[in-house]
Motif scaffolding. Structure first.
Motif, PDB file in Angstrom:
ATOM      1  N   ILE B  49     -61.472  -8.042  -7.337  1.00  9.45           N
ATOM      2  CA  ILE B  49     -60.769  -9.174  -7.959  1.00  9.45           C
ATOM      3  C   ILE B  49     -61.068 -10.462  -7.203  1.00  9.45           C
ATOM      4  CG2 ILE B  49     -58.925  -7.743  -8.897  1.00  9.45           C
ATOM      5  CD1 ILE B  49     -57.164  -8.567  -6.582  1.00  9.45           C
ATOM      6  N   GLY B  50     -60.941 -11.589  -7.925  1.00  5.62           N
ATOM      7  CA  GLY B  50     -61.129 -12.897  -7.300  1.00  5.62           C
ATOM      8  C   GLY B  50     -59.775 -13.435  -6.853  1.00  5.62           C
ATOM      9  N   VAL B  51     -59.739 -14.055  -5.692  1.00  6.62           N
ATOM     10  CA  VAL B  51     -58.472 -14.558  -5.147  1.00  6.62           C
ATOM     11  C   VAL B  51     -58.620 -16.023  -4.738  1.00  6.62           C
ATOM     12  CG1 VAL B  51     -56.661 -14.217  -3.424  1.00  6.62           C
ATOM     13  CG2 VAL B  51     -58.017 -12.260  -4.193  1.00  6.62           C
ATOM     14  N   ALA B  52     -57.669 -16.854  -5.176  1.00  8.11           N
ATOM     15  CA  ALA B  52     -57.611 -18.252  -4.729  1.00  8.11           C
ATOM     16  C   ALA B  52     -56.201 -18.509  -4.232  1.00  8.11           C
ATOM     17  CB  ALA B  52     -57.977 -19.188  -5.868  1.00  8.11           C
ATOM     18  N   GLN B  53     -56.043 -18.611  -2.933  1.00 14.86           N
ATOM     19  CA  GLN B  53     -54.717 -18.883  -2.342  1.00 14.86           C
ATOM     20  C   GLN B  53     -54.508 -20.395  -2.336  1.00 14.86           C
ATOM     21  OE1 GLN B  53     -55.217 -16.705   1.337  1.00 14.86           O
ATOM     22  NE2 GLN B  53     -54.192 -14.904   0.495  1.00 14.86           N
ATOM     23  N   VAL B  54     -53.654 -20.825  -3.233  1.00 17.20           N
ATOM     24  CA  VAL B  54     -53.468 -22.266  -3.459  1.00 17.20           C
ATOM     25  C   VAL B  54     -52.412 -22.824  -2.502  1.00 17.20           C
ATOM     26  CG1 VAL B  54     -52.827 -24.023  -5.162  1.00 17.20           C
ATOM     27  CG2 VAL B  54     -54.065 -21.959  -5.891  1.00 17.20           C
ATOM     28  N   ASP B  55     -52.768 -23.901  -1.832  1.00 15.53           N
ATOM     29  CA  ASP B  55     -51.789 -24.648  -1.033  1.00 15.53           C
ATOM     30  C   ASP B  55     -51.884 -26.113  -1.467  1.00 15.53           C
ATOM     31  OD1 ASP B  55     -50.110 -25.837   0.723  1.00 15.53           O
ATOM     32  OD2 ASP B  55     -51.072 -25.081   2.538  1.00 15.53           O
ATOM     33  N   LEU B  56     -50.962 -26.487  -2.337  1.00 14.76           N
ATOM     34  CA  LEU B  56     -51.019 -27.858  -2.879  1.00 14.76           C
ATOM     35  C   LEU B  56     -50.769 -28.913  -1.805  1.00 14.76           C
ATOM     36  CD1 LEU B  56     -49.085 -27.352  -6.248  1.00 14.76           C
ATOM     37  CD2 LEU B  56     -51.535 -27.694  -5.950  1.00 14.76           C
TER      38      LEU B  56
END
Lengths: 189, 187
Positions: B49-56
């Protein structure tokens, strides 16, 4: 479920308004039909660029210096371009369909006197575009216009209008600049 | 004179009513994810799976808008999707609150909510996502979760998954992934 009125229904409302104005016991009440077009400039909206605006209005000189005017207008927001990474994307602007009425202090080309008129208005504004849930809100407007009377019941109008549409704690605001031409059809010139 | 006063009073009333709305604005905040996320799976259940850990909070626009943030008006996922296989693939995105690190699709689906998609990508083709169409593919539950996280600590995690159709495997790559938020603020 509440179904928003269609464009045809708005036009029907305008026609009814015109007929009622003409059937008024005060037969001398001047009534005109106007078309207008111009620019809609969204204010402080990064996702919505300037675009065209056009519509119809029915000014009724109800009192010597007080004009009531129902209107129907459509404004198309312009496409907003932005680059993310290596690619430039664009987001279409809002399609704003509005209808309501304004009250102006002045004759708006339907009588004689000072040609500049301030006005305030109240209307329903339907904001929609692909990918955003459409919503209809009550908004208000204020502005100033200049009317130049022409022969045989015609008149030209230039207007600048500031519009505020509250949207759950914030607002969508815009400046409308438009030019209109109107014909007084009652009483017949 | 009385009429002039009436019109002036109405004007002031309208402006006063709108006064609290006169300083609001709409801004665009973006989060740039990995340059490439490979996603693959088989009917047997094994997945990549692809993962993007977002920190705005890493985004200046978000940091400036956060104090007056009223709502997230619009969410879109941008980038391109390349189908590396010989069958149609159906990419979709899920989102979880906070920073998470799930490693397979089953965990993501049971702990997160669907955010976007799916769409069909033809074999060996590259689809460039369109901002307008991408915004229309966002699922309300996912958008609501992103809105809550944006109003909270600004951290959430987006997962790229594939939908298994029939007995075929899938293999695709999400390139130049960006998460775009349109923020409505009262300041």
């Amino acid at each position: 479920m509440r179904v928003p009125p269609t464009g045809r229904e708005h036009l029907t409302t305008l026609c009814v308004w015109m007929l009622l104005a003409c059937a008024s016991p005060v037969h001398a009440v001047p009534v005109a039909l106007a078309i207008f077009g111009g620019e809609n400039v969204p204010l402080q909206q990064q996702d919505n660029d300037p675009g065209p605006q056009f519509g119809v209005r029915v000014p009724v000189l109800a009192l010597p210096k007080l004009t009531l005017e129902p209107y129907f207008s459509i404004a198309e927001g312009g496409r907003h371009e932005e680059t993310f990474g290596p690619t430039t994307y664009d987001r279409i602007g809002f399609n704003v369909l509005s209808y309501g009425a304004i009250v102006a202090y002045g004759h708006m080309g339907l009588g004689s006197g000072f040609p500049v008129f301030p006005f305030v208005g109240l209307g329903a504004y339907r904001l929609s575009r692909e990918g955003t849930t459409p919503r209809t809100e009550l908004g208000c407007s204020a502005g100033v216009g200049y009317a130049y009377a022409l022969p045989v019941g015609f008149a030209l109008q230039v207007r600048s209008e500031y519009v505020v549409v509250p949207t759950h704690g914030t607002s969508r605001r815009a400046l409308n600049l438009n030019l209109g031409v109107q014909f007084r059809f009652h009483p017949v010139p | 004179m009385r009429r002039a006063s009436l019109v002036l009073s109405c004007s002031l009333l309208v402006l006063a009513t709108g006064g609290c709305y006169l300083s609001s604005s709409t801004v665009i905040a973006q989060f740039q994810g990995p340059v490439a996320m490979n996603v693959a799976g088989t009917p047997a259940g094994s997945t990549v799976i692809g993962v993007a850990q977002v920190d705005l909070n890493l985004n200046d626009v978000y940091r400036n808008a956060k104090g007056g943030l009223q709502r997230v008006a619009d969410v879109a996922l941008l980038g391109s999707i390349k189908n590396n296989g010989l069958t149609v693939v159906r990419p979709e995105f899920y989102v979880t609150a906070n920073t998470t690190a799930f490693t397979n699709a089953t965990e993501v689906r049971s702990n997160g909510v669907q955010l976007w998609g799916p769409i069909n990508v033809e074999p060996s083709s590259l689809v460039q996502l369109d901002w307008n169409k991408s915004a229309a593919l966002v699922v309300k539950r996912g958008r609501d979760l992103v809105g809550r996280e944006a109003a909270g600590d600004g951290r959430f995690t987006i997962y790229a998954l594939g939908v298994v159709t029939g007995m075929t495997s899938y293999d695709f790559t999400v390139q130049n992934f960006h998460c775009i938020l349109v923020l409505e603020t009262d300041s």
